[in-house]
Design an enzyme around this catalytic site. Structure first.
Site, PDB file in Angstrom:
ATOM      1  N   HIS A 135      -2.862 -14.115  -2.577  1.00 17.88           N
ATOM      2  CA  HIS A 135      -3.929 -13.956  -1.568  1.00 17.88           C
ATOM      3  C   HIS A 135      -5.252 -14.554  -2.061  1.00 17.88           C
ATOM      4  O   HIS A 135      -6.327 -14.091  -1.670  1.00 17.88           O
ATOM      5  CB  HIS A 135      -4.157 -12.488  -1.194  1.00 17.88           C
ATOM      6  CG  HIS A 135      -2.929 -11.688  -0.900  1.00 17.88           C
ATOM      7  ND1 HIS A 135      -1.826 -12.218  -0.258  1.00 17.88           N
ATOM      8  CD2 HIS A 135      -2.641 -10.374  -1.145  1.00 17.88           C
ATOM      9  CE1 HIS A 135      -0.906 -11.263  -0.142  1.00 17.88           C
ATOM     10  NE2 HIS A 135      -1.376 -10.150  -0.670  1.00 17.88           N
TER      11      HIS A 135
ATOM     12  N   ASP B  63       3.768 -13.409   2.838  1.00 24.10           N
ATOM     13  CA  ASP B  63       3.342 -12.009   3.039  1.00 24.10           C
ATOM     14  C   ASP B  63       3.954 -11.437   4.317  1.00 24.10           C
ATOM     15  O   ASP B  63       3.422 -10.495   4.904  1.00 24.10           O
ATOM     16  CB  ASP B  63       1.811 -11.921   3.095  1.00 24.10           C
ATOM     17  CG  ASP B  63       1.288 -10.505   2.860  1.00 24.10           C
ATOM     18  OD1 ASP B  63       2.029  -9.676   2.314  1.00 24.10           O
ATOM     19  OD2 ASP B  63       0.135 -10.231   3.244  1.00 24.10           O
TER      20      ASP B  63
ATOM     21  N   SER C 114       1.289  -5.854   6.564  1.00 25.56           N
ATOM     22  CA  SER C 114       0.238  -5.599   7.532  1.00 25.56           C
ATOM     23  C   SER C 114      -0.966  -6.486   7.250  1.00 25.56           C
ATOM     24  O   SER C 114      -1.231  -6.850   6.102  1.00 25.56           O
ATOM     25  CB  SER C 114      -0.193  -4.131   7.472  1.00 25.56           C
ATOM     26  OG  SER C 114      -0.778  -3.837   6.208  1.00 25.56           O
TER      27      SER C 114
ATOM     28  N   THR D  51       0.822  -1.211   0.000  1.00 25.99           N
ATOM     29  CA  THR D  51       0.000   0.000   0.000  1.00 25.99           C
ATOM     30  C   THR D  51       0.855   1.259   0.000  1.00 25.99           C
ATOM     31  O   THR D  51       0.578   2.219  -0.727  1.00 25.99           O
ATOM     32  CB  THR D  51      -0.900   0.023   1.253  1.00 25.99           C
ATOM     33  OG1 THR D  51      -1.545  -1.231   1.398  1.00 25.99           O
ATOM     34  CG2 THR D  51      -1.935   1.119   1.149  1.00 25.99           C
TER      35      THR D  51
END
Length: 388
Positions: free
Chosen positions: A234, A293, A297, A109
């Site tokens: 994901h 990952d 976060s 992000t």
């Protein structure tokens, strides 16, 4: 001695173990390592007198290809809740202690307070500590942030750059790229990779949005881009997405990446459950990979997209889910190794020198105990982790 600084060892190492899986079981107990690569495999290999050889005896351990984690926030992810929610960087010993010999660094992000230049510096720092490390250029957003100002130049001129990622789709945090924008970015990666003789994958972050994999299905249907150019990750974020991912893999003969979530949530699936379900759906194990990952976060948002809180992902779930697949007889060891080694190497275009224990390949080796727990990790023949 700190194994991460094992640089004064002899150039030749003879590793003698109990069993060797390459990933297939070999009739071998000895691995001869020279100049960072595997020189020979066999039994009772003889070394001429006077050669500068280091002998390592581990008859109670099993040698397998060191694991490859294709999705690691090496500089830390996060930031969705402000500067106080930036995740920490990962340390080399955290990587090596899980039997991982190769990582691919990724931005998420936050590509404002963290940049591709930061990522490259961290990747080179990890390499200096003995771990094989690469990176994706870009981040969640389109146009992607780059090192040189151009995706093709990043791939052509920066050796560590092996693709683009993680470009976000079907997520409220993405830049909502159009079909044309996605096609342009992927085609730029493809051409840049061809010029650099790299695979040049595009690593796509899948959110829990209603479009799911539709942007990638349309890309493969409407353009000449081959399926092995794009890797969705994901895909086990929720059950409906996993079912869609199974259909996608089967329809396009495509590879998909399962994330080993620390906590899968109410509708998500663990890495173990996701791989088990994909196999039940008939997806070939060769088309499935697993990644961690880690140090990214794990934010929580309400129904309106407002930030609620977050946790920091770790790579321990990756190893635990992988071990469980073997312990519970979902997959034999030789097939399970593909999920975290051979399949990943092929997807990334590293399969000519990583992901197998074979003569001429990089001497990236994990030594596992009876419970499949890593006890020693070697990268290019150097010991980068040892218990005790």
């Amino acid at each position: 001695m700190n194994p991460l600084h094992d640089r004064d060892a002899p150039l030749i190492t003879l590793l003698r173990v109990g069993r060797v899986f390459a990933p297939e079981a070999l009739d071998a107990t000895d691995i001869l390592i020279a100049d960072g690569r595997i020189a020979a495999l066999g039994r009772d290999l003889a070394i001429p007198d006077g050669w500068p050889v280091r002998f390592i005896h581990a008859p109670e351990l099993t040698a397998v290809p060191a694991f490859i984690d294709q999705h690691v926030h090496v500089t830390g992810g996060g930031g969705e809740g402000g500067c106080g929610t930036r995740c920490p960087e990962i340390a080399a010993h955290e990587i090596a202690s899980m039997g991982i010999g190769t990582v691919v660094g990724v931005l998420g992000t936050d590509s404002i307070s963290r940049s591709p230049a930061d990522l490259l510096a961290k990747v080179r720092g990890i390499r200096a500590e003995g771990i094989a490390a690469y990176m994706y250029t870009g981040a969640y957003r389109v146009p992607p942030p780059t090192l040189t100002g151009d995706v093709q130049r990043d791939l052509a001129w920066i050796p560590e750059v092996i693709g683009l990622g993680e470009l976000a789709i079907s997520d409220h945090r993405s830049s909502q790229p159009s079909h044309e924008e996605i096609a342009r970015v992927v085609s730029d990666v493809r051409v840049g990779a061809m010029l650099a003789d790299k695979r040049g994958i595009c690593h796509f972050h899948l959110g829990d949005g209603k479009r799911g994999l539709e942007p990638l299905r349309r890309l493969l249907e409407d353009t000449e881009i081959p399926a092995d150019q794009v890797i969705p990750t994901h895909v086990n974020r929720h059950r409906a997405l996993l079912e869609e991912a199974a259909d996608y893999a089967l329809r396009f003969d495509a590879s998909i990446d399962v994330t080993a979530f620390d906590e899968a949530g109410d509708d998500g699936l663990s890495g173990f459950d996701a791989v088990s379900r994909l196999l039940e759906r008939g997806v070939p194990v060769e088309r499935i990979t697993m990644s961690s990952d880690c140090n990214g976060s794990l934010p929580e948002f309400d129904a309106h997209g407002a930030y609620l809180g977050m946790r920091v992902a770790r790579n321990t779930a990756l190893i635990a889910d992988w071990q469980r697949l073997v312990h519970e007889n979902v997959l034999p060891l030789e097939s399970a190794l593909g999920l975290v080694a051979g399949n990943v190497a092929r997807v990334l275009g590293l399969h000519v020198h990583k992901g197998r224990l074979a003569v001429g390949f990089d001497a990236d080796i994990a030594l596992l105990d009876h419970d499949l727990q890593p006890q020693q990790t070697f990268v290019a023949g150097k010991c980068v982790y040892r218990t005790g």
